[in-house]
Design a protein around this motif. Structure first.
Motif, PDB file in Angstrom:
ATOM      1  N   THR A 149     -72.113  54.820 -71.550  1.00  0.00           N
ATOM      2  CA  THR A 149     -72.014  53.949 -72.380  1.00  0.00           C
ATOM      3  C   THR A 149     -73.180  52.739 -71.373  1.00  0.00           C
ATOM      4  O   THR A 149     -74.315  52.256 -72.025  1.00  0.00           O
ATOM      5  N   LEU A 150     -72.849  52.746 -70.323  1.00  0.00           N
ATOM      6  CA  LEU A 150     -73.774  51.614 -69.093  1.00  0.00           C
ATOM      7  C   LEU A 150     -75.336  52.200 -68.893  1.00  0.00           C
ATOM      8  O   LEU A 150     -75.854  50.706 -69.215  1.00  0.00           O
ATOM      9  N   ASN A 151     -75.090  53.760 -68.641  1.00  0.00           N
ATOM     10  CA  ASN A 151     -76.712  54.014 -68.906  1.00  0.00           C
ATOM     11  C   ASN A 151     -77.318  53.564 -69.748  1.00  0.00           C
ATOM     12  O   ASN A 151     -78.962  53.851 -70.233  1.00  0.00           O
ATOM     13  N   ALA A 152     -76.112  53.268 -71.390  1.00  0.00           N
ATOM     14  CA  ALA A 152     -77.565  53.564 -72.510  1.00  0.00           C
ATOM     15  C   ALA A 152     -77.669  51.835 -72.531  1.00  0.00           C
ATOM     16  O   ALA A 152     -78.755  52.149 -73.238  1.00  0.00           O
ATOM     17  N   CYS A 153     -77.231  51.317 -72.272  1.00  0.00           N
ATOM     18  CA  CYS A 153     -77.547  49.877 -71.919  1.00  0.00           C
ATOM     19  C   CYS A 153     -78.942  49.655 -71.592  1.00  0.00           C
ATOM     20  O   CYS A 153     -79.743  48.918 -71.665  1.00  0.00           O
ATOM     21  N   ALA A 154     -79.014  49.884 -70.026  1.00  0.00           N
ATOM     22  CA  ALA A 154     -79.889  50.026 -69.194  1.00  0.00           C
ATOM     23  C   ALA A 154     -81.066  51.050 -69.732  1.00  0.00           C
ATOM     24  O   ALA A 154     -81.886  49.875 -69.883  1.00  0.00           O
ATOM     25  N   GLU A 155     -80.889  52.128 -70.774  1.00  0.00           N
ATOM     26  CA  GLU A 155     -82.191  52.410 -71.343  1.00  0.00           C
ATOM     27  C   GLU A 155     -82.528  51.979 -72.187  1.00  0.00           C
ATOM     28  O   GLU A 155     -84.272  51.602 -72.423  1.00  0.00           O
ATOM     29  N   ALA A 156     -82.254  51.530 -72.783  1.00  0.00           N
ATOM     30  CA  ALA A 156     -82.466  50.976 -74.115  1.00  0.00           C
ATOM     31  C   ALA A 156     -82.986  49.402 -73.943  1.00  0.00           C
ATOM     32  O   ALA A 156     -83.914  48.493 -74.971  1.00  0.00           O
ATOM     33  N   GLY A 157     -83.025  48.658 -72.608  1.00  0.00           N
ATOM     34  CA  GLY A 157     -83.687  47.611 -72.483  1.00  0.00           C
ATOM     35  C   GLY A 157     -82.961  46.585 -72.630  1.00  0.00           C
ATOM     36  O   GLY A 157     -83.056  45.037 -72.376  1.00  0.00           O
ATOM     37  N   ILE A 158     -80.979  46.367 -72.487  1.00  0.00           N
ATOM     38  CA  ILE A 158     -80.295  45.328 -73.025  1.00  0.00           C
ATOM     39  C   ILE A 158     -79.885  45.094 -71.761  1.00  0.00           C
ATOM     40  O   ILE A 158     -78.494  45.479 -70.808  1.00  0.00           O
ATOM     41  N   SER A 159     -79.894  43.766 -71.399  1.00  0.00           N
ATOM     42  CA  SER A 159     -79.666  42.429 -70.332  1.00  0.00           C
ATOM     43  C   SER A 159     -78.013  42.616 -70.681  1.00  0.00           C
ATOM     44  O   SER A 159     -77.405  41.577 -69.601  1.00  0.00           O
ATOM     45  N   SER A 160     -77.694  42.575 -71.407  1.00  0.00           N
ATOM     46  CA  SER A 160     -76.358  41.542 -71.755  1.00  0.00           C
ATOM     47  C   SER A 160     -75.711  42.335 -72.675  1.00  0.00           C
ATOM     48  O   SER A 160     -76.120  42.892 -74.290  1.00  0.00           O
ATOM     49  N   VAL A 161     -74.177  42.603 -73.191  1.00  0.00           N
ATOM     50  CA  VAL A 161     -73.757  43.245 -73.926  1.00  0.00           C
ATOM     51  C   VAL A 161     -71.881  42.242 -74.234  1.00  0.00           C
ATOM     52  O   VAL A 161     -71.211  41.888 -73.401  1.00  0.00           O
TER      53      VAL A 161
END
Length: 341
Positions: free
Chosen positions: A78-90
């Motif tokens: 999930t963390l890798n997916a956030c970074a890959e999608a360019g998302i900086s806050s969740v």
């Protein structure tokens, strides 16, 4: 102004899809590491990776990690997916967090029903498991352990602004939940908007200097629903306002609600849906730009008024076999970026 024109509320999906790959790198900030020897020798710092930055024109675009529910592999994935999608806050779903941190696992996996209830042995096993988890939370699952997890996310350039998880419904369990949420860097915990959650969570959130952030599905379409009553339980009660569910179930423009309650809205869930009045498909999730939800109007309002409201992508439309949740969240982020800039 131009962005209030209904025609400008939607973006042409093909138009921004064609540029997503080109400018994706533009949403990432180089992560630079330089050691003392490099500095002394005058060598240039070495770029070893990138960190995401999805804040545009003052509006923080994030995502609820539920958007990546189709991925296998747990919290690291999930963390890798956030970074890959360019998302900086969740908004972090806490379903697998305790497992990741080493808590005891429930050995009873099945869900009982009227035809097949739990056996006495299974009941005893569950009670033993609950006791073990309670002890683990006291001895190992402390806020310090969650602070280490926060650092892991932050090191990848991802902040956790809301935690979606409760340890239980007792006051002690709720208090524990807010303490670990604070250790994660969250402003509060989100839960379904109803009388019980507003009454129980608000006072505990207030004592912890945090927010109880109440999320809606179709409650606003209910004739006797009273949001003011729920907010009145505590000044710490805030809203996690889902504009898609609101628009899809009521047919009302969510911007008017946001204007009236902006000081009690901590975050917004973004999705595109058809209205309840749509004659072909009522209240149905759509690929962004193909539905009727006024996403652009909402984002423009928050941007222009400079309201500190988190705006989180919630991927709910079906993902085609030739795509992935990461690609679709990245596309939704780019959709927001083009609206805001």
């Amino acid at each position: 102004m131009e962005h209030n024109n209904p025609v400008s509320r939607k973006l042409n999906r093909k138009g921004f899809l064609s540029t997503t790959a080109v400018i994706a790198a533009g949403t990432l900030i180089p992560k630079v590491f330089s050691c003392g020897s490099n500095k002394q020798s005058g060598k240039s710092p070495r770029i070893t990776g990138f960190i995401p930055d999805s804040k545009y024109a003052g509006v923080q675009i994030g995502a609820i990690t539920y958007s990546f529910r189709s991925l296998k592999g747990g919290l690291e994935t999930t963390l890798n997916a956030c970074a890959e999608a360019g998302i900086s806050s969740v908004e972090l779903m806490g379903t697998d967090v305790e497992d990741y941190l080493g808590a005891p696992k429930n050995p009873v996996k099945r869900q009982p029903n009227a035809q097949n209830p739990l056996t006495s042995e299974e009941k005893n096993t569950i009670e033993k498991y609950k006791s073990e988890v309670k002890e683990w939370r006291k001895s190992r699952g402390t806020p310090d352990l969650y602070a280490q997890l926060r650092k892991k996310f932050n090191d990848r350039g991802v902040n956790i602004h809301i935690y979606k998880w409760l340890a239980g419904t007792s006051e002690t369990e709720i208090d524990y939940s807010f303490k670990v949420a604070k250790a994660l860097g969250a402003i509060g915990i989100t839960a379904e908007i109803n009388d019980d959650n507003a009454r129980l969570l608000g006072p505990v959130a207030e004592r912890n200097g945090m927010y109880a952030i109440l999320h809606n599905h179709y409650q606003y379409a209910e004739p006797d629903f009273d949001v003011d009553k729920l907010l009145a339980y505590s000044p710490a009660n805030m809203l996690n306002f889902d504009i898609g569910h609101y628009f899809g179930s009521t047919g009302l423009n969510p911007t008017e609600f946001i204007r009236n309650y902006h000081d009690r809205i901590a975050s917004i869930h973004l999705k595109d849906k058809t209205s309840v009045g749509n004659v072909i498909q009522k209240n149905t999730n759509q690929v962004w730009g193909q539905g009727e939800t006024p996403i652009a109007e909402v984002l423009h309002l928050i941007r222009d008024q400079k309201w500190p409201i988190y705006c989180d992508i919630e991927l709910e439309y079906p993902v085609t076999p030739w795509s992935s949740s990461v690609k679709e969240v990245k596309t939704c982020r780019e959709y927001c970026r083009q609206i805001l800039l």
